[in-house]
Design a protein around this motif. Structure first.
Motif, short mmCIF file in Angstrom:
data_model
loop_
_atom_site.label_atom_id
_atom_site.label_comp_id
_atom_site.label_asym_id
_atom_site.label_seq_id
_atom_site.Cartn_x
_atom_site.Cartn_y
_atom_site.Cartn_z
N GLU A 98 67.72 69.20 14.13
CA GLU A 98 68.99 69.59 13.76
C GLU A 98 69.56 69.30 12.06
OE1 GLU A 98 71.87 67.30 15.94
OE2 GLU A 98 71.47 65.53 15.06
N SER A 123 73.10 65.00 9.06
CA SER A 123 72.27 65.84 8.05
C SER A 123 72.71 65.63 6.48
CB SER A 123 72.44 67.27 8.39
OG SER A 123 73.71 67.73 8.20
N ALA A 181 70.41 72.42 9.71
CA ALA A 181 71.75 72.14 9.07
C ALA A 181 71.46 72.44 7.68
CB ALA A 181 72.35 71.12 9.46
N CYS A 205 78.12 72.18 11.11
CA CYS A 205 77.13 71.14 10.44
C CYS A 205 76.80 69.82 11.35
CB CYS A 205 77.64 70.93 9.18
SG CYS A 205 77.67 72.16 7.97
N THR A 224 73.86 76.75 2.41
CA THR A 224 74.45 75.66 3.00
C THR A 224 75.28 74.83 2.11
OG1 THR A 224 73.61 73.77 4.10
CG2 THR A 224 72.25 74.28 2.21
N CYS A 253 80.23 71.48 5.91
CA CYS A 253 80.54 72.65 6.90
C CYS A 253 81.11 73.90 6.17
CB CYS A 253 81.49 71.93 7.82
SG CYS A 253 80.57 71.03 9.23
#
Length: 388
Positions: free
Chosen positions: A344, A21, A348, A17, A148, A25
């Protein structure tokens, strides 16, 4: 302590991750004894085990119309959420809405909703509260598998010129999804990346006349199918290739009471050929002047047998004079690193990556002019994303 020395001292690094963001993870991979100069892994710790272990199997929330409601519940990869919602919200346009919302009307075409693909007044949600996170529809009943990690937020799908009075009562059951796919082994970016990877990749793209333009500021590791799915999952849309396509597509969208956000972008060149893909993220109406947009080319480089795609991303923030011909063209935000990092963050937030890192090439570009005469500046780094 320098970052490279600090990284060498850590026995394992979580690289799934992104630090910018706010996404937690889901997978760890071992770090080698050293990280090559010019490579900086992007690290973020996984959700606290005590937070996950303290979660309940069911929840009830009150979601008023207005700002996003922080549920206080952390969700993570592999969670299954079962929603059911009741209640009524009175919208300022005179309609009453249930959690399923109301079909969009003609006036809604000039409104910017939190989720433009959902009904007006519908119950929606998202994981994390950042701009890069894409909302998802819920309605009166919905089962969602989480890809996520982050805090769960809920809201009523309204636009800036619509207010609502009332709230929805939302019940949610939390369990682990029985269909969660087994995670494949992630690419070890620390051992796979180096500045040499970009030795044969131009620092800038060109226009048709060969004038140097935007900077190459991101790279993606994955198959074409992975690339296309990652962009779609992260809320990016493919743009129309021609003005004629845009007219037809825009007309169809209008007749269907749908928002149009696929406005074409110019053709630029890298490796002597036009971009393979063009993507954008924008709100309807504002898309003519303001949008996130990027172009992607497949390179000849590979990492662990997977293609390396490279591209240029900028943020259109208005209009300016084209210094080549005096016509009007888009003005880009000169701080192009923010757009690089937005990519990114969006990937993520969608759970589309297994790792990310910054690479500083041997001849980094720090400041320059675009082909149209606008200026931009950068720290010279390229962000590399390994796709899930």
């Amino acid at each position: 302590m320098k970052l490279s020395r600090f990284l060498r001292s850590i026995p394992s690094l979580t690289v799934t991750c992104l630090a910018l963001s706010g996404i937690a993870c889901s997978q760890q991979q071992p770090a080698p004894t050293s990280v090559r100069p010019g490579v900086q892994l992007i690290e973020l710790k996984a959700p606290d085990a005590s937070v996950l272990s303290s979660r309940k199997g069911s929840y009830s929330f009150n979601v008023p119309a207005g700002d996003w409601t922080d549920t206080g519940v952390t969700v993570t990869l592999g969670d299954q959420l079962d929603f059911s919602a009741t209640g009524t919200v009175t919208v300022s346009d005179g309609h009453s809405s249930t959690p399923d919302g109301n079909a969009r009307g003609w006036k809604d075409l000039v409104r910017q909703f939190q989720l433009n693909s959902a009904n007006s007044g519908a119950l929606i949600g998202r994981v994390t509260n950042g701009d890069a996170s894409i909302p998802f529809p819920i309605g009166a009943s919905k089962q969602i598998e989480i890809t996520t990690s982050g805090k769960l937020y809920l809201n009523v799908n309204l636009s800036s010129d619509l207010t609502g009075d009332g709230s929805y009562t939302v019940k949610m059951k939390l369990s682990k999804s029985p269909t969660t796919a087994t995670e494949t082994t992630a690419i070890n970016l620390a051992s796979s990346l180096s500045p040499d990877l970009f030795a044969n990749i131009p620092r800038r793209v060109q226009d048709q006349q060969g004038n140097p333009g935007d900077m190459v500021n991101f790279a993606i590791i994955g198959t074409q199918d992975q690339v296309q799915k990652a962009f779609t999952g992260a809320g990016w849309t493919t743009v129309d290739k021609t003005t004629q396509d845009a007219i037809v597509h825009g007309l169809i969208a209008t007749l269907s009471h749908e928002a149009y956000t696929e406005m074409p972008m110019s053709i630029l060149y890298l490796f002597g050929r036009p971009q393979d893909f063009s993507y954008a993220r924008a709100d309807p109406i504002a898309v003519a002047a303001i949008r996130h947009h990027l172009r992607v080319w497949k390179s000849t480089e590979t990492i662990d047998g997977k293609p390396l795609w490279v591209g240029s991303a900028t943020h259109d923030s208005g209009f300016e004079k084209d210094q080549r011909n005096g016509n009007v063209t888009h003005h880009i935000d000169p701080n192009i690193d923010e757009e690089r990092d937005f990519i990114e963050q969006s990937f993520a937030a969608a759970g589309a990556i297994t790792g990310a890192a910054y690479v500083t090439p041997s001849n980094p570009l720090k400041t320059a002019l675009t082909a149209t005469g606008g200026s931009f500046h950068s720290d010279g780094r390229i962000v590399v994303l390994a796709l899930r």
